[in-house]
Design an enzyme around this catalytic site. Structure first.
Site, PDB file in Angstrom:
ATOM      1  CB  THR A 231      -3.883  11.350  13.009  1.00 60.59           C
ATOM      2  OG1 THR A 231      -2.946  10.286  13.051  1.00 60.59           O
ATOM      3  CG2 THR A 231      -5.294  10.783  13.019  1.00 60.59           C
TER       4      THR A 231
ATOM      5  CD  GLU B  22      -1.064   2.748   6.823  1.00 57.41           C
ATOM      6  OE1 GLU B  22      -2.214   2.284   6.984  1.00 57.41           O
ATOM      7  OE2 GLU B  22      -0.688   3.829   7.317  1.00 57.41           O
TER       8      GLU B  22
ATOM      9  CD  GLN C 280      -2.721  -1.075   2.602  1.00 56.66           C
ATOM     10  OE1 GLN C 280      -2.730  -2.112   3.246  1.00 56.66           O
ATOM     11  NE2 GLN C 280      -3.338   0.017   3.035  1.00 56.66           N
TER      12      GLN C 280
ATOM     13  CD  GLU D 195      -9.245   3.428   7.651  1.00 57.42           C
ATOM     14  OE1 GLU D 195      -9.152   4.615   7.298  1.00 57.42           O
ATOM     15  OE2 GLU D 195      -8.512   2.922   8.504  1.00 57.42           O
TER      16      GLU D 195
ATOM     17  NE  ARG E 205      -7.222   7.304  11.857  1.00 59.58           N
ATOM     18  CZ  ARG E 205      -7.945   8.264  11.273  1.00 59.58           C
ATOM     19  NH1 ARG E 205      -9.204   8.459  11.641  1.00 59.58           N
ATOM     20  NH2 ARG E 205      -7.438   9.034  10.351  1.00 59.58           N
TER      21      ARG E 205
ATOM     22  CG  PHE F 107      -8.290  -5.699   4.061  1.00 56.80           C
ATOM     23  CD1 PHE F 107      -9.459  -5.063   3.664  1.00 56.80           C
ATOM     24  CD2 PHE F 107      -7.931  -6.885   3.438  1.00 56.80           C
ATOM     25  CE1 PHE F 107     -10.265  -5.621   2.675  1.00 56.80           C
ATOM     26  CE2 PHE F 107      -8.735  -7.445   2.450  1.00 56.80           C
ATOM     27  CZ  PHE F 107      -9.901  -6.811   2.063  1.00 56.80           C
TER      28      PHE F 107
HETATM   29  N1  MTE Z   1     -11.400  -2.795   0.246  1.00 54.84           N
HETATM   30  C1  MTE Z   1     -10.822  -3.830  -0.411  1.00 54.84           C
HETATM   31  N2  MTE Z   1     -11.558  -4.509  -1.300  1.00 54.84           N
HETATM   32  N3  MTE Z   1      -9.535  -4.196  -0.183  1.00 54.84           N
HETATM   33  C2  MTE Z   1      -8.765  -3.542   0.751  1.00 54.84           C
HETATM   34  O1  MTE Z   1      -7.597  -3.883   0.946  1.00 54.84           O
HETATM   35  N4  MTE Z   1      -8.664  -1.740   2.451  1.00 54.84           N
HETATM   36  C3  MTE Z   1      -9.438  -0.922   3.375  1.00 54.84           C
HETATM   37  C4  MTE Z   1     -10.520  -0.166   2.614  1.00 54.84           C
HETATM   38  N5  MTE Z   1     -11.277  -1.056   1.785  1.00 54.84           N
HETATM   39  C5  MTE Z   1      -9.360  -2.449   1.471  1.00 54.84           C
HETATM   40  C6  MTE Z   1     -10.689  -2.101   1.161  1.00 54.84           C
HETATM   41  C7  MTE Z   1      -8.633   0.041   4.094  1.00 54.84           C
HETATM   42  S1  MTE Z   1      -7.866  -0.439   5.503  1.00 54.84           S
HETATM   43  C8  MTE Z   1      -8.509   1.322   3.677  1.00 54.84           C
HETATM   44  S2  MTE Z   1      -7.614   2.454   4.548  1.00 54.84           S
HETATM   45  C9  MTE Z   1      -9.136   1.788   2.439  1.00 54.84           C
HETATM   46  O2  MTE Z   1      -9.886   0.782   1.782  1.00 54.84           O
HETATM   47  C10 MTE Z   1      -8.031   2.288   1.519  1.00 54.84           C
HETATM   48  O3  MTE Z   1      -8.524   2.738   0.320  1.00 54.84           O
HETATM   49  P1  MTE Z   1      -9.197   4.178   0.164  1.00 54.84           P
HETATM   50  O4  MTE Z   1      -8.314   5.138   0.854  1.00 54.84           O
HETATM   51  O5  MTE Z   1      -9.258   4.354  -1.288  1.00 54.84           O
HETATM   52  O6  MTE Z   1     -10.535   4.090   0.803  1.00 54.84           O
HETATM   53  N1  LUZ Z   2      -2.404   5.491   8.531  1.00 55.51           N
HETATM   54  C1  LUZ Z   2      -1.693   6.531   8.980  1.00 55.51           C
HETATM   55  C2  LUZ Z   2      -3.728   5.402   8.727  1.00 55.51           C
HETATM   56  O1  LUZ Z   2      -0.480   6.567   8.807  1.00 55.51           O
HETATM   57  N2  LUZ Z   2      -2.330   7.534   9.614  1.00 55.51           N
HETATM   58  C3  LUZ Z   2      -3.659   7.530   9.841  1.00 55.51           C
HETATM   59  O2  LUZ Z   2      -4.205   8.445  10.427  1.00 55.51           O
HETATM   60  C4  LUZ Z   2      -4.394   6.415   9.406  1.00 55.51           C
HETATM   61  N3  LUZ Z   2      -5.709   6.328   9.618  1.00 55.51           N
HETATM   62  C5  LUZ Z   2      -6.363   5.270   9.205  1.00 55.51           C
HETATM   63  C6  LUZ Z   2      -5.699   4.269   8.544  1.00 55.51           C
HETATM   64  N4  LUZ Z   2      -4.394   4.335   8.302  1.00 55.51           N
HETATM   65 MO1  MOS Z   3      -6.166   1.307   6.048  1.00 55.62          MO
HETATM   66  S1  MOS Z   3      -5.901   0.587   7.953  1.00 55.62           S
HETATM   67  O1  MOS Z   3      -5.725   2.890   6.427  1.00 55.62           O
HETATM   68  O2  MOS Z   3      -4.827   0.694   5.270  1.00 55.62           O
END
Ligand code: MTE
Ligand code: LUZ
Ligand code: MOS
Length: 768
Positions: A434, A226, A191, A707, A304, A222
């Site tokens: 954050t 990250e 990610q 999320e 958070r 998910f």
């Molecule tokens: N949806 C799918 N299908 N696969 C993923 O890995 N990650 C989740 C969410 N939905 C995820 C998902 C998480 S933890 C986050 S932070 C957001 O998608 C990241 O994508 P976005 O910032 O475009 O919402």
């Molecule tokens: N990652 C991060 C995150 O580095 N800072 C954030 O605030 C955060 N919030 C949600 C998911 N990932």
């Molecule tokens: Mo989502 S926990 O911010 O990858």
């Protein structure tokens, strides 16, 4: 769903890291990891592995040419353990061989001798021994101490919250390929391509520009990728550096489950004070976060937790304490919600405690304390454009809550061992990283002379529909067909210094950057058309359905003609857009600021049926009113709401992460870790999007969606609890998640089980 890769996915043709064409001579790697949770390394013997068939190299800490360090926030995490090991699953050596199976077989021949050191798995024990990461954080509002006096009722309680395995379909993996000179290209399932670039460079002692990272898509992240995709990418880069060959590393499911971090388990104590009619006057909480063996992203996740510790309620006096505790478990990491869910669970538990003590419906206390417009969060931001009550009232109305509740009560009166529970779960989630500096993004837009468009952003597609969203934004902004847009891979040579795709903000940040790039291109094209058509006002030129309009009337020009003309007139058809979220800041000294661009609100109603003799339950219905501004792609957004809910429900019920006192993961395979499946999900699932709810900071009125829906799942815990109360009222049911069927059974029949147990013990000792 256009641009959601449906055709490729259905045919199995979408490419992931190990689907890319194999370069000749590619080698495969396997990781040897620590089998003990804590120890000083006495001897690491790799000689037997080196003699195995197909083995090309075995690399250890001393083979790292640069810095042996991959900690993202604090330098406390080695790529390969050098002197001490801190958790079971910590990488110690990398075996490189001709075939993956040869590498794995050889890894099993490596022997590690350690002097055992004490193992801590409990966060409170770590805290007491001073094993903390960073410093404890405290958010305060009003004066809790003075407020207790004014309360009619003050209650205390304790929560135990379990972790959660990500179970992305695609396990962690990476491939490194030598490029010209010393440069290395990495294909990674990450990610955060920039984190991979930075750390691979650091490990090799390279400048960043010698490492190129390319990400096509992820089979799910998910949060688990990250930051924790970095190690595997650094390892293959290291192997390529040593062998000069392409090297791939693909973790098996078990390796992935043992070696990687998960959602943080928490232990939390709360104290809550209310008036007789259920108004919350004061709330105090102490969160002990189990961080695992290295900081990873724990301090940010802890923060958070604090931001979301009062969920969607206004409480005038609060004291929120949180501390990150170092234990000998794999470093826990980001997972959808990023610490927010743990904070909200404790708040909801406190409300349940109050409701049970006052003998008042839980939802009455929730409703009485919901945030109103301009209410103050404990961190100093005000709830502006607050939709807490709006989503709540809409849910009550469209899903006819009072009739529903009556049906549930009638059911409970007419059944003995089957009981229903009904819970309402409001959510409030702040959108923005954050860490303020991360709220920046870039996009690179090319328009080719045939009118087709190529877009690169710093955002990563992980199944959340980022490409669908960005392509939709671009097509709308340009006034052209969606089929004109191609979304490119995410690549560090096209987009520099990108933030991770996380915090639900990927579409917001990269979509706005794309809009800014497109605005630049349009600001060159419009004056060109005005000149060519000899009309005075470039701003009155618009593009719709690929036709060019002036003051609303057709000019006869098309998108293709416009693009071609621009090219021959030597007008640039490319632009780089840069977006930084305006108006956000946070002062960590004062613990006050305006960390979030806005909040996402929503309300879910959840119904369960419990079999009180067996402890089993089914989730009958979940009905949601969700605030996502103006949807960009309704089906993508719906997918995010349903998927997030499924993960939240699983976390609260069947997904049980268990470590023994030696730090061993007893749930480290899909045979021992239960997941929600399609039958687990409620048959009756309804999602209503709030109408007329545009978010002015956009893009196109859209709000982040990734999320927040996860946290609707928390409601199921309280629905089950309510069904338990209906069968056997009791004030001391534990606030311990997940509430597995086994646990429900043990809680409901505590005395009987204790009696049985003592009888069994008596019989067995009599037999001796
Ligand atoms: N949806 C799918 N299908 N696969 C993923 O890995 N990650 C989740 C969410 N939905 C995820 C998902 C998480 S933890 C986050 S932070 C957001 O998608 C990241 O994508 P976005 O910032 O475009 O919402
Ligand atoms: N990652 C991060 C995150 O580095 N800072 C954030 O605030 C955060 N919030 C949600 C998911 N990932
Ligand atoms: Mo989502 S926990 O911010 O990858």
């Amino acid at each position: 769903m256009p641009f959601h890769d449906p055709e490729l996915h259905t045919r199995g043709e979408s490419r992931y890291v190990d689907d890319l064409p194999q370069p000749e001579g590619m080698l495969h790697a396997a990781v040897f990891f620590s089998p003990v949770a804590h120890g000083r390394i006495r001897q690491l013997d790799v000689s037997a592995a080196l003699e195995m068939e197909g083995v090309v190299a075995v690399l250890t800490a001393k083979d790292i040419p640069g810095e042996n360090q991959i900690g993202p926030l604090i330098p406390d995490q080695e790529l390969l353990a050098s002197e001490e090991v801190f958790y079971i699953g910590q990488p110690v050596a990398l075996v490189v061989a001709t075939h993956a199976e040869q590498a794995r077989k050889a890894a099993r021949r490596i022997s590690l001798q350690v002097d055992h050191l004490p193992v801590i798995t409990d966060p409170r024990e770590a805290y007491e021994k001073g094993e903390i990461i960073g410093t404890p954080r405290v958010f305060q509002l009003g004066d809790v101490e003075a407020a207790w006096e004014q309360c009619d009722l003050v209650l205390e309680g304790h929560c135990e919250i379990g972790g959660q395995e990500h179970v992305y379909l695609e396990t962690q993996r990476a491939r490194a390929v030598p490029a010209e000179g010393k440069a290395i290209r990495i294909y990674s399932s990450t990610q955060s391509p920039y984190a991979v670039q930075r750390h691979a460079a650091r490990v090799l002692g390279y400048p960043n520009h010698l490492i190129e990272v390319d990400v096509l898509r992820l089979g799910g992240g998910f949060g688990g990728k990250e930051d924790q995709a970095t190690a595997w990418a650094c390892l293959v880069a290291l192997a390529t550096w040593h062998t000069g060959k392409p090297v791939e590393l693909v973790l098996s499911r078990e390796e992935d489950m043992i070696m990687t971090g998960k959602r943080h388990p928490y232990q939390s104590d709360f104290k809550i004070g209310v008036t007789r009619d259920g108004r919350i006057l004061a709330f105090e909480v102490r969160h002990y976060q189990n961080a695992g063996a290295a900081a990873d992203l724990s301090p940010a996740i802890l923060e958070r937790t604090l931001f979301h510790s009062t969920n969607s309620y206004f409480i005038p006096n609060v004291r929120l304490f949180a501390v990150s505790c170092r234990t000998h478990l794999p470093p826990f990491t980001a997972f959808r919600g990023f610490g927010g869910p743990q904070g909200m669970f404790v708040m909801e538990s406190a409300i349940a405690r109050v409701a049970e003590a006052l003998n008042m419906p839980r939802e009455e206390i929730q409703r009485k304390n919901l945030l109103k417009e301009n209410d103050l969060f404990p961190y100093g931001q005000r709830a502006t454009d607050c939709r807490a009550r709006r989503t709540w009232d809409t849910a009550m109305e469209v899903y006819r809550f009072s009739e529903w509740k009556q049906r549930v009560e009638q059911f409970n009166q007419s059944h003995f061992h089957k009981k229903k529970g009904l819970a309402v779960m409001p959510i409030c989630f702040g959108i923005s990283f954050t860490a303020t500096f991360l709220n920046q993004a870039s996009a690179l837009v090319h328009v080719y002379t045939d009118g087709s468009v190529s877009i690169s952003t710093g955002g990563v597609e992980m199944g959340q529909g980022l490409r669908a969203n960005i392509a939709t934004i671009a097509a709308r902004a340009l006034g052209i067909r969606l089929e004109r847009i191609k979304m490119e891979s995410t690549n560090t040579t096209r987009i520099a210094n990108m933030s991770p795709s996380a915090a639900s903000a990927t579409t917001v940040l990269n979509g706005n950057a794309t809009l800014l790039a497109i605005q630049q291109i349009l600001s060159r094209l419009k004056p060109l058309v005005a000149r060519e058509l000899n009309v005075p006002d470039p701003e009155s030129i618009t593009i719709q359905d690929e036709k060019i309009f002036y003051r609303g009337s057709e000019t006869g020009w098309t998108w293709e003609k416009l693009v071609q003309t621009a090219y021959f007139k030597r007008v640039s058809l490319s632009a780089h857009g840069f977006f930084a979220t305006p108006g956000i800041y946070f002062d960590k000294q004062k613990e006050k600021g305006r960390p979030f661009a806005y909040h996402v609100y929503g309300t879910a109603i959840l119904e369960v049926t419990l079999d009180a003799l067996r402890g089993t339950y089914t989730i009958d219905a979940v009905k949601i009113v969700h605030d996502l501004g103006r949807p960009l792609n309704r089906r993508v957004d719906l997918g995010q709401v349903e998927g997030g809910l499924a993960q939240g429900l699983g976390w609260m019920t069947v997904e049980e992460l268990v470590f023994d006192e030696n730090g061993r993961n007893l749930s480290g395979a899909l045979a021992t870790y239960k997941l929600p499946d399609v039958y687990f999900m409620p048959d009756d699932l309804e999602v209503t999007f709030l109408e007329n709810a545009d978010e002015p900071t956009g893009p196109f009125g859209n709000k982040a969606v990734g999320e927040p829906p996860f946290m609707y799942g928390i409601g199921v815990f309280f629905a089950i609890r309510q069904a338990m109360q209906a069968f056997r009222p009791r004030e001391d049911y534990a606030f311990r998640a997940p509430l597995t069927p086994e646990r429900v059974l043990m809680e409901l029949h505590r005395e009987e089980i204790a009696r049985l147990r003592s009888r069994v013990l008596a019989t067995s000792s009599a037999g001796k």
